[in-house]
Design a protein around this motif. Structure first.
Motif, PDB file in Angstrom:
ATOM      1  N   ILE A  31       1.884 -31.844  -1.646  1.00 59.94           N
ATOM      2  CA  ILE A  31       0.695 -31.939  -2.488  1.00 59.94           C
ATOM      3  C   ILE A  31       1.177 -32.072  -3.926  1.00 59.94           C
ATOM      4  N   GLU A  32       0.703 -33.111  -4.588  1.00 64.23           N
ATOM      5  CA  GLU A  32       1.143 -33.401  -5.956  1.00 64.23           C
ATOM      6  C   GLU A  32      -0.030 -33.195  -6.912  1.00 64.23           C
ATOM      7  N   ALA A  33       0.206 -32.402  -7.935  1.00 71.77           N
ATOM      8  CA  ALA A  33      -0.833 -32.135  -8.927  1.00 71.77           C
ATOM      9  C   ALA A  33      -0.420 -32.736 -10.263  1.00 71.77           C
ATOM     10  N   LEU A  34      -1.397 -32.890 -11.163  1.00 65.96           N
ATOM     11  CA  LEU A  34      -1.091 -33.427 -12.484  1.00 65.96           C
ATOM     12  C   LEU A  34      -1.340 -32.370 -13.555  1.00 65.96           C
ATOM     13  N   ALA A  75      -5.362 -25.133  -3.020  1.00 64.50           N
ATOM     14  CA  ALA A  75      -5.172 -25.617  -4.398  1.00 64.50           C
ATOM     15  C   ALA A  75      -6.512 -26.025  -4.996  1.00 64.50           C
ATOM     16  N   GLU A  76      -7.313 -26.720  -4.241  1.00 65.79           N
ATOM     17  CA  GLU A  76      -8.550 -27.258  -4.803  1.00 65.79           C
ATOM     18  C   GLU A  76      -9.648 -26.212  -4.888  1.00 65.79           C
ATOM     19  N   GLU A  77      -9.812 -25.420  -3.828  1.00 63.90           N
ATOM     20  CA  GLU A  77     -10.944 -24.497  -3.805  1.00 63.90           C
ATOM     21  C   GLU A  77     -10.682 -23.198  -4.550  1.00 63.90           C
ATOM     22  N   TRP A  78      -9.444 -22.795  -4.650  1.00 63.94           N
ATOM     23  CA  TRP A  78      -9.137 -21.529  -5.321  1.00 63.94           C
ATOM     24  C   TRP A  78      -8.528 -21.736  -6.695  1.00 63.94           C
ATOM     25  N   MET A  79      -7.593 -22.698  -6.790  1.00 64.85           N
ATOM     26  CA  MET A  79      -6.906 -22.909  -8.066  1.00 64.85           C
ATOM     27  C   MET A  79      -7.589 -23.949  -8.940  1.00 64.85           C
ATOM     28  N   CYS A  80      -8.642 -24.618  -8.421  1.00 62.72           N
ATOM     29  CA  CYS A  80      -9.310 -25.718  -9.160  1.00 62.72           C
ATOM     30  C   CYS A  80      -8.314 -26.835  -9.463  1.00 62.72           C
ATOM     31  N   LEU A  81      -7.353 -27.012  -8.585  1.00 64.25           N
ATOM     32  CA  LEU A  81      -6.257 -27.941  -8.839  1.00 64.25           C
ATOM     33  C   LEU A  81      -6.361 -29.123  -7.875  1.00 64.25           C
ATOM     34  N   PRO A  82      -6.854 -30.266  -8.352  1.00 64.38           N
ATOM     35  CA  PRO A  82      -6.931 -31.429  -7.458  1.00 64.38           C
ATOM     36  C   PRO A  82      -5.525 -31.899  -7.112  1.00 64.38           C
ATOM     37  N   VAL A  83      -5.290 -32.201  -5.854  1.00 67.73           N
ATOM     38  CA  VAL A  83      -3.948 -32.637  -5.449  1.00 67.73           C
ATOM     39  C   VAL A  83      -4.032 -33.885  -4.582  1.00 67.73           C
ATOM     40  N   ILE A  84      -2.956 -34.650  -4.631  1.00 66.37           N
ATOM     41  CA  ILE A  84      -2.842 -35.824  -3.774  1.00 66.37           C
ATOM     42  C   ILE A  84      -1.877 -35.480  -2.647  1.00 66.37           C
ATOM     43  N   GLN A 143     -16.166 -22.137 -11.861  1.00 69.83           N
ATOM     44  CA  GLN A 143     -15.168 -22.568 -10.868  1.00 69.83           C
ATOM     45  C   GLN A 143     -15.290 -24.083 -10.630  1.00 69.83           C
ATOM     46  N   LYS A 144     -16.534 -24.531 -10.431  1.00 68.90           N
ATOM     47  CA  LYS A 144     -16.761 -25.969 -10.174  1.00 68.90           C
ATOM     48  C   LYS A 144     -16.386 -26.803 -11.386  1.00 68.90           C
ATOM     49  N   ASN A 145     -16.751 -26.312 -12.559  1.00 70.91           N
ATOM     50  CA  ASN A 145     -16.515 -27.087 -13.779  1.00 70.91           C
ATOM     51  C   ASN A 145     -15.022 -27.259 -14.062  1.00 70.91           C
ATOM     52  N   ILE A 146     -14.262 -26.176 -13.852  1.00 73.76           N
ATOM     53  CA  ILE A 146     -12.814 -26.276 -14.115  1.00 73.76           C
ATOM     54  C   ILE A 146     -12.179 -27.291 -13.167  1.00 73.76           C
ATOM     55  N   ASN A 157     -11.454 -35.098 -13.048  1.00 73.04           N
ATOM     56  CA  ASN A 157     -11.736 -36.256 -13.905  1.00 73.04           C
ATOM     57  C   ASN A 157     -10.481 -36.682 -14.665  1.00 73.04           C
ATOM     58  N   PHE A 158      -9.780 -35.671 -15.205  1.00 71.74           N
ATOM     59  CA  PHE A 158      -8.558 -35.976 -15.937  1.00 71.74           C
ATOM     60  C   PHE A 158      -7.540 -36.642 -15.008  1.00 71.74           C
ATOM     61  N   ARG A 159      -7.328 -36.031 -13.867  1.00 80.36           N
ATOM     62  CA  ARG A 159      -6.341 -36.573 -12.918  1.00 80.36           C
ATOM     63  C   ARG A 159      -6.706 -38.010 -12.539  1.00 80.36           C
TER      64      ARG A 159
END
Lengths: 494, 494
Positions: B229-232, B201-210, B406-409, B415-417
């Motif tokens: 894994i929970e995403a916002l 999720a984080e490295e490919w989808m740019c999706l930070p998860v808890i 990729q890094k910026n997204i 940051n938003f999450r």
């Protein structure tokens, strides 16, 4: 998941039983708790995955994209194409309800009678109808064409007599569905794709195939023309291994899919569909295997080389293992799929039988004399021969050997297949060849459905195909004596 | 398949409508003729295929193999595990018949009442039951363990309210099902796989998860513990993006799967299951996209760079095309997925909007001044900024730019999450944050199901997870005031 190494039934004693046992004992697939549905086990699935990946690359190289369409098809869709409904809307899985509830009598769950669907849904036996219903919304102008879609999916046909891989209620396949501006373009596409299948069968599966047209009686339900690749199994029966259909405008008319052509006039869209399935696994197994088990073409083998140490005691094992690791690394660097089997709870002989059963193309054994002499023993699965080879440059030796095995398996199957095409010129000969020799019978046919049906009833043989490369030749129908302009290929088949 | 470039509904006006329109207009998916089932279109499927391939590689690197189990599950299987039947044997597709026949009144085909199944079959909503019924035959001793299988499959859950990708009656997923000797090993496996999902999720989808544990009330039906894994999403709602379950011995007991352990004693096998689905597509879209359309992470974008010529007349087009081909070849040599769009029937501005809508990370325009100056105009989809760049070394510039995007997204989403996790200490604050700000609310909870249910009824917020890295902290339940030892994360969710 222990492999059972009990002797296989011999193929010459009972080919059918040999096949069934082999599929199960080699760990490829097994029957499930659901009638007619199989479980594809990891070793079998690994072969299928490689097939998928190679075919998928070939589809993409020829301009196709993947998509995914619904599993369910509304029942009414099947009635829209007259031939299609006859062919596919008969033996199928019908979803009638969408809810279960607790049994008021406490016996588990029951179907909730209040949750009946207004229109029943059919689990797709093939997807022309749902896809052409979708394409209707995708196509308005020639600029939207061609559409070149493929999907990898499961399909269900409620077969009464099932057999692992060859004929199962649920099976896995790919189905290409394309839409074109012109008849010519669609015919070209159907031909392109049957040739993709031929290339895949021959170059990857070592399976020589004959490309040809199906007779009208054997066509796909709804097609104007069906192209097929026909392979021969070792028992002399043919196996249809892939088909590509020119559908004309039949489905466009059934689902009202028109486009504005370059002249601004509305016309129906031209279609093809084409597919291969897990049936190819059955073809792969039956074409090459023997009484010791599977024989897998190196290009599709999940394990191409297995290494087995012969040793006494831990010290010898450790030294041999170190040597095997080094040799394995060299082979892996060349892209060879190597496994080291250093289990210490089974004997080397047991391992040898196991990997023969599983069709691993090359076995490398290293004993203590090999350790001293810097050699290994290399055994080929296809020929069951052994040779002592230097450890120096072993990796390139093995790479070349795998190529040679791939070629040899194909050549052997090709020689067999060619030896099993028999030209016959009389009905007596026709029947005798079928009963004594089997294989393809090349014979004149008067071109009528009646004759084809009569021959099938008399002999169980069907027209496998009218080969693309058939030569014009005047003759008389082997059954009716009526005039014929070319020979066609008959065979008994799976 | 023309793309409609009409303005999207603005996300701030109607987030839900913005999402639905975006999915359709960007060509990702659409509704089908079958209620609740979607068609995944080629552009959407291409993203899913990349996800599949990456995840599949990660599964194999962690020792798993693929296999395939039946689509259908006998109804009685669901009743064998008490919690499982409550969770899954309710809203489902039920196959009751296996044949259609011609309507005697001539109205197409009808269900043949003579072809009723003895036992109804359920289209799998998840496969624990059929798989554990199969594993029973695969396992006798600890030597058969672990079994580490995954399957890529379609599943059906008869959802009443559906939404493309997020909640559909049929969806595509993978489900891992593993069998182990010990509790510890199974827990370790469940943890390993939730971390695989987090990495993906984080490295490919740019999706930070808890990563965290589900509360008992939100657990998988039949699990002893569910990791999630929970995403916002950008509207402040959470989305459960993947789960991994420690199933204890529940399914082994339900299907009587025992093994002889190293001491020779019989014990029930320990299990896990874990899955992600096409729901990830919904997460990907909602986490990053904007009012101009999709924003795709470069690693998952089917097209990473699109090149558009700006020209007048055929001569200029030919010269510009030649330059673009050269530059594209240089980029392709670095593994960059490039498309040249030299269609001459649509304006450049139309193309710009189209590729913004489709989320292509980088757009390169070459006008005639660029041709003279040896430059190109590079536009970033994530920031909507443009820059003039030299054609020299363009390929390495673009490669680095894609990494930066990729890094910026990811950083923007992170940051938003992070800005949307709010600690609250009173019930008033809890409700206010949910209603005005949204996001995750970090609050004390007394650990009871009653309180969780009451909070859900009052606010529609549920416990998304008890984070793995939560700190011990004494406090009082935000709803009941009873003692609590740690905070948990609440949110409204998809």
């Amino acid at each position: 998941m222990a492999v059972e190494l009990k002797d296989l039934t011999k193929s010459e004693e009972n080919y059918s039983q040999w096949y069934n046992e082999l599929v199960v004992k080699a760990g490829l697939a097994e029957s499930s708790a659901v009638r007619g549905c199989m479980v594809i086990k990891p070793y079998g699935y690994a072969i299928w995955e490689t097939m998928q990946r190679v075919l998928d690359d070939m589809f993409k190289q020829t301009g196709h994209q993947n998509a995914y369409f619904p599993l369910f098809i509304p029942k009414s869709f099947f009635s829209k194409e007259a031939h299609h409904v006859e062919g596919f809307a008969k033996e199928c899985a019908v979803v009638t309800h969408y809810r279960l509830k607790n049994d008021p009598e406490g016996k588990g769950v029951i179907v909730d009678p209040d949750a009946k669907l207004e229109e029943e849904l059919i689990v797709r036996p093939t997807s022309e109808t749902i896809i052409w219903n979708t394409y209707k919304n995708w196509i308005t102008s020639y600029r939207d064409l061609p559409i070149l879609c493929n999907q990898w999916a499961n399909v269900v046909r409620w077969e009464m007599r099932t057999r692992l891989f060859l004929r199962t209620a649920e099976f896995l396949w790919q189905e290409g569905h394309t839409a074109h501006e012109t008849r010519e373009e669609a015919i070209e596409e159907a031909t392109r794709m049957i040739n993709v299948y031929k290339t895949f069968a021959e170059e990857w599966m070592c399976l020589p195939v004959i490309v040809g047209h199906k007779s009208p009686n054997e066509r796909f339900a709804g097609a104007e023309d069906t192209l097929t690749i026909e392979a021969l199994m070792q028992d002399g029966k043919a196996l249809q291994s892939g088909t590509s259909h020119f559908l004309g405008q039949n489905f466009a008319k059934a689902f009202d899919v028109k486009f504005a052509n370059k002249e601004g006039k509305l016309d129906y869209v031209w279609a093809t569909s084409w597919g291969v399935s897990t049936r190819l696994m059955g073809a792969l197994i039956m074409a090459h295997s023997d009484n010791n088990g599977l024989v897998l073409p190196p290009k599709l083998a999940p394990i191409q080389v297995v290494m087995v140490p012969i040793y006494k005691g831990e010290e010898q094992l450790n030294a041999t293992r170190a040597r095997m690791n080094k040799l394995a690394d060299e082979m892996k660097a060349l892209g060879i799929r190597v496994k080291i089997d250093d289990r210490d709870n089974v004997r080397a002989g047991f391992k040898f039988s196991e990997y023969e059963l599983k069709g691993v193309p090359v076995r490398i054994a290293i004993g203590q004399r090999d350790m001293e002499n810097n050699t290994v023993e290399v055994a080929r699965r296809d020929l069951l021969t052994k040779q002592t080879v230097s450890q120096d440059n072993l990796s390139t030796y093995i790479r070349d050997l795998l190529d040679e095995i791939q070629k040899n398996i194909f050549q052997k199957a090709l020689n067999f297949r060619n030896s099993m095409i028999t030209e016959v010129n009389s009905w007596e000969e026709f029947k005798e060849v079928l009963d004594t020799k089997g294989g393809f019978v090349s014979a004149h046919w008067d071109g009528t459905v009646e004759t084809e049906v009569a021959i099938k009833e008399a002999t169980k043989a069907t027209i496998r195909c009218i080969p693309l490369d058939v030569k014009d030749e005047e003759g008389k129908c082997v059954y009716t004596g009526k005039p014929s302009h070319r020979r066609v290929l008959f065979a008994r088949s799976y």
